[in-house]
Scaffold this active site. Sequence first.
Site, mmCIF file in Angstrom:
data_model
loop_
_atom_site.group_PDB
_atom_site.id
_atom_site.type_symbol
_atom_site.label_atom_id
_atom_site.label_comp_id
_atom_site.label_asym_id
_atom_site.label_seq_id
_atom_site.Cartn_x
_atom_site.Cartn_y
_atom_site.Cartn_z
ATOM 1 N N ASP A 1 0.828 -1.211 0.000
ATOM 2 C CA ASP A 1 0.000 0.000 0.000
ATOM 3 C C ASP A 1 0.859 1.256 0.000
ATOM 4 O O ASP A 1 2.058 1.220 0.321
ATOM 5 C CB ASP A 1 -0.904 -0.025 1.248
ATOM 6 C CG ASP A 1 -2.247 0.647 1.008
ATOM 7 O OD1 ASP A 1 -2.342 1.479 0.095
ATOM 8 O OD2 ASP A 1 -3.196 0.334 1.759
ATOM 9 N N ASP B 1 -11.025 1.839 -2.981
ATOM 10 C CA ASP B 1 -11.555 1.449 -1.670
ATOM 11 C C ASP B 1 -13.072 1.408 -1.688
ATOM 12 O O ASP B 1 -13.697 0.989 -0.714
ATOM 13 C CB ASP B 1 -11.098 2.451 -0.593
ATOM 14 C CG ASP B 1 -9.674 2.175 -0.144
ATOM 15 O OD1 ASP B 1 -9.158 1.090 -0.450
ATOM 16 O OD2 ASP B 1 -9.089 3.046 0.516
HETATM 17 C C1 GLA Z 1 -5.862 1.774 2.256
HETATM 18 C C2 GLA Z 1 -6.247 0.627 1.334
HETATM 19 C C3 GLA Z 1 -7.277 -0.235 2.017
HETATM 20 C C4 GLA Z 1 -6.737 -0.751 3.320
HETATM 21 C C5 GLA Z 1 -6.285 0.402 4.195
HETATM 22 C C6 GLA Z 1 -5.565 -0.081 5.415
HETATM 23 O O1 GLA Z 1 -6.905 2.655 2.416
HETATM 24 O O2 GLA Z 1 -6.721 1.129 0.126
HETATM 25 O O3 GLA Z 1 -7.648 -1.313 1.171
HETATM 26 O O4 GLA Z 1 -5.677 -1.618 3.061
HETATM 27 O O5 GLA Z 1 -5.400 1.276 3.502
HETATM 28 O O6 GLA Z 1 -5.149 0.952 6.232
#
Ligand code: GLA
Length: 700
Positions: free
Chosen positions: A450, A520
Amino acid sequence: MGITIWKEKLFILRTEHTMYVMERDRRGILRHVYWGSPAGIEEDFESLPEENSENGYHPYVDRVMEEYSSFGAGHYKETALKLEYHDGTRDFRYRITDYKAENNTLSIRLDDSSYPCGVTLIYEIFEKEDIIRRQVQIQNEGDSPILLERIHSAQFGLPGTDYRSVNFNGSWAAEFRRSEDTLSSGKKVYESLRGNTGHVANPCFILHRNATEETGDVYFGLLAYSGNFKVVAEATPYEYTNVLIGMSDTDFAWKLDPGKTLSTPSVYCGYTAGGLGAMSQSLHRFERNYLMPGPFAGKELPVLYNSWYATYFDVQCEEQMKLAEKAASLGVELFVVDDGWFGTRQDDTKGLGDWYVDSGKFPDGLSRLVNHVKSLGMRFGIWIEPEMVNPDSELYRTHPDWVYRFENRKILQGRNQYVLDLTREDVADFMIETLDKLLSQQEISYIKWDMNRSITETGICGDGTVAGKQIWLRHMNNFYRVVKEIRARHPDVEFEACASGGARVDLGAMQYFHEYWPSDNTDPFDRLFIQNGYSLLYPPKYMRAWVTDVPEGPTSRKASLSFALHTAMCGSLGIGNNLNRLEETELALIREQISVYKRIRPVIQFGDLYRLKNYEDNCFWAVQYVKDGQSIIFAFLTQSRFGKNRWRIKAAGLQGDGLYQVCLPGGSVRKSGAFLMNFGLEIRLSGDYDSCMILIEQEA
Ligand code: GLA
């Protein structure tokens, strides 16, 4: 097909369905002549009229379509290159000094006529996929450094103006929202200054004239780079459109030392007369065949479970084990623990950078969960965000000098975190060793990588001696280097790219990561838009899509589970529900659809995609996948309107004279390919969030 150099003057690239022609004109300028469907033989392009001689009101170099232009020297249009020599000269005036065609690659060397500096334009053709790779290398052959302030990867001249320009107007949880404008005057700029691709636009150009999914001229190009980018499409007054694509020149600088070469990221570009659908098919095929990294490129991606939306940061060993048991019983193949398993990570204010298992949450270490997952017949995966650190972390307390900053300012935070200075070798080594240790100690076979904030304050650079403006590129180079090194040490681990959802979806990342997390936002209605936009450029296999709990987080929508499953089955299926809270009937439906997905997965992940209906009448979508005589159609009705409950859809990509078994929700019928493609199928959907899947199979 192939490359032709004709009478030391014409350079012709041919792919199966396209032709690209350049010419060295009388002034020695590399002029763009033609890009489109095959248009004749070499002789046809001889003695084409050239622009009139110099006219003080309309500089020659602005009127011609150049393959690569430099700031200054009479250019007032947007140019590809801007440099400064040691003596303050700030233009690049070239002559073509060399060219060669080797295998499928043409390189043309442009040398400055007064300074020891050369630019090589590279064109590599992929004949079957109708794709050309373009790249530029600049070489300093002198004794003094050259300052580069802009170096695009490619410049294009397209005949005429008034193109429709497609890109995206996204934001977090709203990625890939397609937007379209007409270029009638001035410049249209798409860019990212965030240190990653960003949610807002994508590093690409798509220019067309009234193209539909099935018809019309489309020119497209995608930059293989995950950092700051700039795409400019300029409608010139000279009846052509000037297009540039490359790294952003904002706050960019590069000191090119004597004897050094800088290579730009590649651009993959193409032309089709077959509309936006043909563009996507050609890109998807190319990406699958050439860019996706091994060893998963040719393999089906597993159905995964990710516990993020089920437990957020509250990751507890026992509960994860229960989720894993449920996931395994549904047919899930890979169990992924997201954020929250490490350091003191109770929420997003602390712990980033401390990549050791939280002993409060996992008193017996991670291995208890890993072994349990394995014993259930699944692989185990984990989330990590290696480029970042929370100020409230052991890592930051130990190494406060490891983050990007301007010395005399308070450092900006984004999601309560700082960005590690990846241009430092010790930071890069820390990342490699940390990940290596994590992957060596446990049987982890999947990493979700990420990046949850943008880069700012690129003030201090590694050894502190080089200008901070170089950090943008150096960060990216080292990011790729680190991922490459980890992948080399752990070749069987699957890597997913994520950046607060889809802020790192680009062909640069595609060369290192096996899949992307596009957003997300898992609301299945919003996802139809996101997936539709995404599919213009990137293949379904690369698109992780999860089913999550209802009502959906950001939208509170209550779409049906079956609608959500069908939406997620359009990509690489994942499950993100809190399985410990679902009813038995819901679990049964997920189980059934996972087993269906496994059967159709080769067609979804490796087939050609056709967008049959894009939100027709504001409520109806249909998308089709075709591979080797097998085909799947998903149809979605988001909202019933005025009692309409019958929809006719014409299939695509079948063999007209083939016979097909068509399995509809109401039963099976036998139809010819011609009937399915020309007359079509009538399907019935009604109510809100209704959907269906149609299986089409060619008879032997
Ligand atoms: C980001 C990612 C999510 C999740 C969060 C965790 O927002 O896009 O899918 O992994 O971080 O903190």
